[in-house]
Design a protein around this motif. Structure first.
Motif, PDB file in Angstrom:
ATOM      1  N   GLY A 251       0.382  -1.258   0.203  1.00 19.21           N
ATOM      2  CA  GLY A 251      -0.048   0.171   0.109  1.00 19.21           C
ATOM      3  C   GLY A 251       1.093   1.118  -0.153  1.00 19.21           C
ATOM      4  N   ILE A 252       1.745   1.793  -0.184  1.00 16.14           N
ATOM      5  CA  ILE A 252       2.919   2.673  -0.444  1.00 16.14           C
ATOM      6  C   ILE A 252       2.683   2.714  -1.813  1.00 16.14           C
ATOM      7  N   GLY A 253       2.955   4.226  -2.196  1.00 15.32           N
ATOM      8  CA  GLY A 253       2.983   4.602  -3.611  1.00 15.32           C
ATOM      9  C   GLY A 253       4.087   5.566  -3.341  1.00 15.32           C
ATOM     10  N   MET A 254       4.932   5.770  -4.688  1.00 17.08           N
ATOM     11  CA  MET A 254       5.999   6.814  -4.557  1.00 17.08           C
ATOM     12  C   MET A 254       6.206   8.074  -5.445  1.00 17.08           C
ATOM     13  N   ILE A 255       5.988   9.712  -6.003  1.00 19.42           N
ATOM     14  CA  ILE A 255       5.256   9.944  -6.820  1.00 19.42           C
ATOM     15  C   ILE A 255       7.297  10.604  -6.663  1.00 19.42           C
ATOM     16  N   HIS A 256       7.802  10.363  -7.691  1.00 19.44           N
ATOM     17  CA  HIS A 256       9.200  10.633  -7.929  1.00 19.44           C
ATOM     18  C   HIS A 256       9.292  12.344  -8.594  1.00 19.44           C
ATOM     19  N   GLN A 257       9.525  12.577  -8.068  1.00 17.64           N
ATOM     20  CA  GLN A 257      10.070  14.418  -8.415  1.00 17.64           C
ATOM     21  C   GLN A 257      10.152  14.617  -9.867  1.00 17.64           C
ATOM     22  N   HIS A 258      10.778  13.626 -10.846  1.00 18.44           N
ATOM     23  CA  HIS A 258      10.699  13.783 -11.827  1.00 18.44           C
ATOM     24  C   HIS A 258       9.788  13.094 -12.472  1.00 18.44           C
ATOM     25  N   PHE A 259       8.490  12.942 -13.139  1.00 22.33           N
ATOM     26  CA  PHE A 259       7.409  12.035 -13.475  1.00 22.33           C
ATOM     27  C   PHE A 259       7.960  10.728 -14.582  1.00 22.33           C
ATOM     28  N   MET A 260       6.976   9.950 -14.718  1.00 24.16           N
ATOM     29  CA  MET A 260       7.013   8.643 -14.870  1.00 24.16           C
ATOM     30  C   MET A 260       6.185   8.489 -15.786  1.00 24.16           C
TER      31      MET A 260
ATOM     32  N   LEU B 235       1.353   7.355   0.599  1.00 23.97           N
ATOM     33  CA  LEU B 235       2.129   8.136  -0.457  1.00 23.97           C
ATOM     34  C   LEU B 235       3.490   8.890  -0.065  1.00 23.97           C
ATOM     35  N   ILE B 236       4.200   8.621  -1.029  1.00 26.43           N
ATOM     36  CA  ILE B 236       5.604   9.291  -0.597  1.00 26.43           C
ATOM     37  C   ILE B 236       5.483  10.394  -1.316  1.00 26.43           C
ATOM     38  N   LEU B 237       5.844  11.588  -1.678  1.00 28.39           N
ATOM     39  CA  LEU B 237       5.691  13.280  -2.798  1.00 28.39           C
ATOM     40  C   LEU B 237       7.072  13.478  -2.584  1.00 28.39           C
ATOM     41  N   ASP B 238       7.872  12.933  -3.246  1.00 26.88           N
ATOM     42  CA  ASP B 238       9.887  13.985  -3.074  1.00 26.88           C
ATOM     43  C   ASP B 238       9.491  14.816  -4.264  1.00 26.88           C
ATOM     44  N   GLU B 239      10.041  15.738  -2.774  1.00 29.03           N
ATOM     45  CA  GLU B 239       9.685  17.269  -3.381  1.00 29.03           C
ATOM     46  C   GLU B 239       9.195  17.658  -4.154  1.00 29.03           C
TER      47      GLU B 239
ATOM     48  N   ASP C 145      27.508  -0.503  -3.955  1.00 29.71           N
ATOM     49  CA  ASP C 145      26.655   0.221  -3.900  1.00 29.71           C
ATOM     50  C   ASP C 145      26.651   1.882  -3.730  1.00 29.71           C
ATOM     51  N   THR C 146      26.732   2.905  -4.590  1.00 27.37           N
ATOM     52  CA  THR C 146      26.799   3.981  -4.654  1.00 27.37           C
ATOM     53  C   THR C 146      25.555   4.839  -4.191  1.00 27.37           C
ATOM     54  N   PRO C 147      25.487   5.730  -3.373  1.00 29.62           N
ATOM     55  CA  PRO C 147      24.514   6.497  -2.987  1.00 29.62           C
ATOM     56  C   PRO C 147      23.908   7.178  -3.517  1.00 29.62           C
ATOM     57  N   ALA C 148      22.176   7.898  -3.174  1.00 26.94           N
ATOM     58  CA  ALA C 148      21.416   8.402  -4.033  1.00 26.94           C
ATOM     59  C   ALA C 148      21.965   9.672  -3.621  1.00 26.94           C
ATOM     60  N   THR C 149      21.864  10.157  -5.532  1.00 22.36           N
ATOM     61  CA  THR C 149      22.002  11.502  -5.438  1.00 22.36           C
ATOM     62  C   THR C 149      20.677  12.561  -4.994  1.00 22.36           C
ATOM     63  N   SER C 150      20.287  13.355  -4.772  1.00 23.41           N
ATOM     64  CA  SER C 150      18.752  13.610  -4.267  1.00 23.41           C
ATOM     65  C   SER C 150      18.250  14.163  -5.573  1.00 23.41           C
ATOM     66  N   GLY C 151      17.141  13.736  -5.432  1.00 18.36           N
ATOM     67  CA  GLY C 151      15.921  14.153  -5.909  1.00 18.36           C
ATOM     68  C   GLY C 151      16.105  13.316  -7.773  1.00 18.36           C
ATOM     69  N   GLY C 152      17.286  12.784  -7.385  1.00 16.63           N
ATOM     70  CA  GLY C 152      17.417  11.904  -9.039  1.00 16.63           C
ATOM     71  C   GLY C 152      15.877  10.898  -9.214  1.00 16.63           C
TER      72      GLY C 152
END
Lengths: 533, 396
Positions: free
Chosen positions: A93-102, A177-181, B386-393
């Motif tokens: 039940g976890i959804g993530m919305i990335h900063q760059h849309f997919m 829901l997780i929203l990244d920035e 492993d390499t760490p995440a760059t934020s916002g990527g």
């Protein structure tokens, strides 16, 4: 399908929707998350704030199953889960919305929403488009989204695309829901729209975590706010009881640095002059607008601001990685607005990039080869054709020695060093070739305290030798202690240039938030006047 | 399920982090394993084949036609048993050395040049036309050869380089993926060459699509009677392999090309024009493909004719097998050259069908190449340390 029915489904009553217990995530040389306890109550909005690199995205990637934690456990509704990948997290039940849309640009809203879980007809042989449209429409109406299910993605606005992403997660049954920035790409009006949607989702019993570094938004939209710094959870506060100043203090930390011996600046001629410069980011959005400043010999010119207010774009324009859209840059008396990056290096511009693992080091090269990075066309290192490995090696040995890089092994690959040692090496490489301007962006990010002090001392040494230094840092202590003059950036503009010794942390915090504290205008006028004199 | 996945992921991690020695051991073990499996396959196929003199009889099963040991020894004989077969092997090796180096140069710069074949076809034609034109103007002796052969190589390099530059420019300035464009340009190259030879530069006295035989001064001096193999060509190939190694280890441009391939963002930081580098790498790669074509005309075929063998495609396997290391390509091209000339002998003297011989060849290539291939894929998909995440990527 009411929220109550779903929460009863296998959940323990009274348990937090998300409970992350003692999460530690280590990467070689970096502890991205350090023993973090993080809990979010069902039906609340929880903001996760912190500087870039504080570990917010890593923590959420652990929750979303993209990373396996080195230590610690994740409980959803009181039930322990070990996610092998995002699909496991989605099942929980976890959804993530990335900063760059997919999203698939050439497909419609409805097609994107159902993608991966398409309703079918003819016994599973074909996608039932009509039903997809019907379901998308019903879902959008339920949450009050204004969306046309038949519109094509590349024809709708960014804000609408974000809503499609949210619908997609809801369609797959996301409860958390997780929203990244989520606001990074939105206009102010769209941000308001997003906050309305969040309220709607909460009313439907959903739980929301959103990552941000904009404190005002966190205070406005969230019920609770957790602050991360250097991979650790600094604290969780209720947004009703918190203030921007308090959060800023938690975010950047203070009393971390020892007081520096800083002699008075011996300010000389201007080395770098930036005039009316604007820069657009890769999306074509204006990231820096109409910025004016000069950096003189023998001074540290600091730029403070919350990350993402145009500092990165400003630095990349100055160092030659990004063309400004208008304005001029003058370096050491010559116009370099369109000069190539390698010309700027040749003229004596040193650059400590904010993302050292992406820019300032080739992670798969040993230190010997990394010592050449950016220097490869300078006469000390090559004749323009053949590399002078002998003097490169000498140079690298010097840097390792002088800057105390440990272990002192020039043939070890960059990725095997700790963050602090990587940074000391970069600082050494850039400083030892006697630059006339140093552009240092977040020079101590993710670096241990001993190395921070060392890097600060070296910066001040260069300043004493008459080098001009442009320093960008989101650590308030750092820019205040090191800078002779301090510019504050907000939303792409330099909102004030202040005397760092005369300004309080609270006043700086307000300036960074885009507000004009009483008394600062006169102050900045004084410093600006001094500059032109 | 998840245990298996973890184990696979762990294996991939270890593979990506393998040291050069471990990789060599993996390759040798793979070769042995492939030979053993091939032997079983040959032996078993022998029972379904028909032949006059079976080598083995198993009651209840029947007669077996093939003896795996004999097959392998014939293969070695066919590759190294006589001066002529040795010459054939070395000739194949030389050509594969050039096409392999062509692929490797691009790979080192992060580009996948599938177009070596087309670059070779057009380079070969340019060489043939140039030496045919130049032949009458030079004395028919060593001095003529010293003039004509370098001119032929240069013509192949220029045209091949131009043909490689096209996908480079399309990649750098129009974002067209080089895998697609180079494949398409292969077809175009073959068609252009066919058209030109058929209509303009072909041998008018022949019904086939071919050029006249190139003059003797343009033929590489043969080292072995009965074979066209030339030590000069092989030597040139070895020099180029060393030269490319030097390029990548000793020169600024090589350092920049390689940095662009390994970590583009860091290359930009160091002041490199990544776009220009892409064009440079592809041009260089294409030029080597063109030189392979020149060698083919001046050492192997003595003319251009349709149906040029797929040396350019084999070069991809040769290069990947060597981990794209120019010096490593020397042994891998020898391995492929051996397989090519040796398998011919199996078919001719033992009557083993060519299809089966190709299966054996394929097995050897597959077994040796796969660990390297998975290593490459694993590396690109972020396995290994492993390499760490760059934020916002984007991580998903």
């Amino acid at each position: 399908m009411s929220a109550d029915d779903e929460s009863a489904d296998g959940a323990r009553p009274g348990a937090a929707a998300v409970h992350m217990d003692g999460i530690t995530k280590r990467f070689p040389g970096v502890v991205a998350n350090d023993d973090i306890d993080f809990a979010v109550d069902r039906g609340t909005v929880h903001a996760l704030v912190g500087e870039n690199g504080a570990g917010k995205t890593t923590l959420m990637n652990v929750l979303y199953g993209l990373y396996e934690p080195t230590e610690g456990s994740v409980r959803i509704d009181g039930v322990r889960h070990e996610f092998d990948g995002p699909s496991d997290a989605m099942d929980a039940g976890i959804g993530m919305i990335h900063q760059h849309f997919m999203l698939v640009d050439t497909m419609t809203v409805a097609e994107n929403v159902v993608l991966g879980n398409e309703p079918t007809k003819w016994g599973g042989f074909a996608t039932d488009r009509a039903q997809a449209i019907e379901e998308t429409k019903a879902l959008a109406e339920r949450y009050g989204f204004d969306l046309d299910p038949t519109a094509q993605i590349d024809e709708i606005s960014i804000g609408e695309q974000q809503r499609v992403e949210i619908l997609k997660a809801l369609y797959r049954g996301a409860e958390i829901l997780i929203l990244d920035e989520p606001t990074a790409v939105l206009t102010p009006q769209e941000v308001e729209g997003l906050f309305d949607i969040l309220e709607e989702l909460i009313a439907e019993g959903k739980t929301i975590i959103f990552i941000t570094h904009k404190l005002g938004e966190a205070l406005e939209a969230a019920d609770e706010i957790s602050v991360l710094r250097d991979g650790k959870l600094v604290g969780t506060v209720s947004s009703a009881a918190a203030s921007q100043e308090e959060l800023a203090r938690m975010m950047v930390g203070r009393d971390v640095l020892l007081d520096l011996e800083k002699p008075a600046a011996q300010r000389g001629d201007p080395i770098l002059e930036v005039e009316e410069m604007s820069v657009e980011d890769d999306r074509g959005v204006t990231a820096v607008s109409d910025v004016d400043f000069a950096v003189h010999e023998g001074e540290v010119f600091g730029i403070a601001g919350v990350d993402g207010n145009g500092q990165s774009e400003l630095i990349e324009a100055i160092t030659g990685l990004h063309q400004p859209s208008s304005g001029t840059i003058t370096f050491d008396g010559s116009q370099i607005t369109t000069a190539s990056r390698s010309d700027r290096i040749g003229m004596g511009m040193a650059y400590i990039a904010e993302d050292r693992q992406k820019r300032s080091l080739v992670m798969d090269y040993d230190l010997r080869r990394n010592g050449l990075l950016g220097c490869q066309r300078l006469p000390e290192f090559s004749n323009g054709f053949r590399i002078d490995w002998e003097s490169t090696e000498e140079y690298v040995d010097d840097v390792i020695d002088e800057y105390d890089v440990r272990p002192p092994d020039p043939s070890a690959d960059a990725h095997s060093f700790s963050g602090g040692n990587q940074q000391k090496f970069i600082v050494g490489r850039e400083f030892e070739r006697d630059p006339s301007l140093v552009v240092a962006s977040q020079p101590t990010r993710g670096v241990d305290i001993g190395s921070i002090e060392f890097i600060h001392d070296r910066l001040l040494d260069l300043r004493a030798d008459g080098t001009a230094i442009l320093l960008v840092s989101s650590k308030l202590d750092e820019v205040r202690q090191l800078s002779d003059r301090l510019a504050v950036m907000h939303d792409g503009e330099i909102v004030a240039v202040v005397d760092p010794d005369a300004v309080s942390e609270e006043e700086l915090g307000l300036l960074m938030a885009g507000e004009q504290p009483a008394g600062i205008t006169a102050e900045s006028a004084r410093v600006r006047g001094g500059e032109s004199a | 399920m998840s245990g298996l996945r973890d184990r696979l992921a762990g294996t991939l991690d270890r593979l990506v982090d393998a040291s050069p020695l471990e990789r060599l051991l993996i390759s040798v073990a793979s070769l042995v394993f492939a030979l053993v499996l091939g032997a079983v396959l040959i032996f078993v196929s022998g029972f379904v084949a028909t032949c006059n003199s079976p080598v083995v009889f198993i009651p209840g099963v029947g007669y077996g036609c093939y003896n795996p040991i004999e097959v392998y020894s014939t293969m070695l004989q066919g590759a190294f048993g006589s001066p002529i077969s040795l010459g054939q092997t070395l000739q194949e090796t030389t050509l594969l050395l050039f096409t392999g180096l062509s692929v490797a140069v691009a790979f080192r710069a992060g580009l996948f040049n599938i177009g070596t074949q087309g670059q070779m076809v057009l380079g070969a034609l340019a060489t043939a036309v140039t030496v045919l034109w130049l032949g009458p103007f030079v004395p028919n002796n060593a001095i003529g050869t010293i003039v004509v052969i370098p001119a032929g190589i240069a013509a192949g390099a220029v045209v091949g380089g131009f043909w490689g530059m096209i996908p480079g420019v399309m990649k750098a300035y129009a974002d067209a993926h080089e895998v697609i464009t180079t494949i398409m340009l292969n077809f175009i190259a073959t068609a252009i060459a066919f058209y030109l030879v058929n209509n303009h530069v072909g041998d008018p006295s022949s019904d086939s699509v071919l050029t006249e035989t190139i003059p003797a001064v343009a033929q590489f001096p043969a080292a072995i009677d009965g074979s066209r193999f030339s030590f000069f060509a092989l030597g040139a190939g070895l020099l180029v392999a060393i030269g490319i190694t030097l390029l990548y280890t000793q020169t600024v441009i090589g350092y920049e090309l390689r940095t662009s391939g390994i970590q583009e963002t860091a290359a930009e930081y160091s002041g490199v024009n990544a776009e220009r580098n892409i064009v440079t790498s592809m041009t260089l790669s294409g030029a080597l493909g063109g030189v392979a074509g020149a060698m083919y005309v001046m050492m192997a075929q003595y003319r251009w004719q349709t149906g040029i063998p797929s040396l350019g495609f084999d070069g991809i396997a040769v290069s990947i097998l060597a981990g794209n290391n120019p010096i490593g390509i020397i042994p891998t091209s020898l391995l492929f050259g051996t397989l090519k000339s040796g398998s011919l002998a199996i078919n001719l003297s033992l009557g083993v069908p060519t299809e089966l011989v190709e299966v054996i060849q394929g097995l050897i290539i597959l077994f040796i190449a796969m660990p390297e291939f998975f290593r490459l894929i694993g590396k690109r998909s972020g396995f290994g340390s492993d390499t760490p995440a760059t934020s916002g990527g984007e991580q998903a």
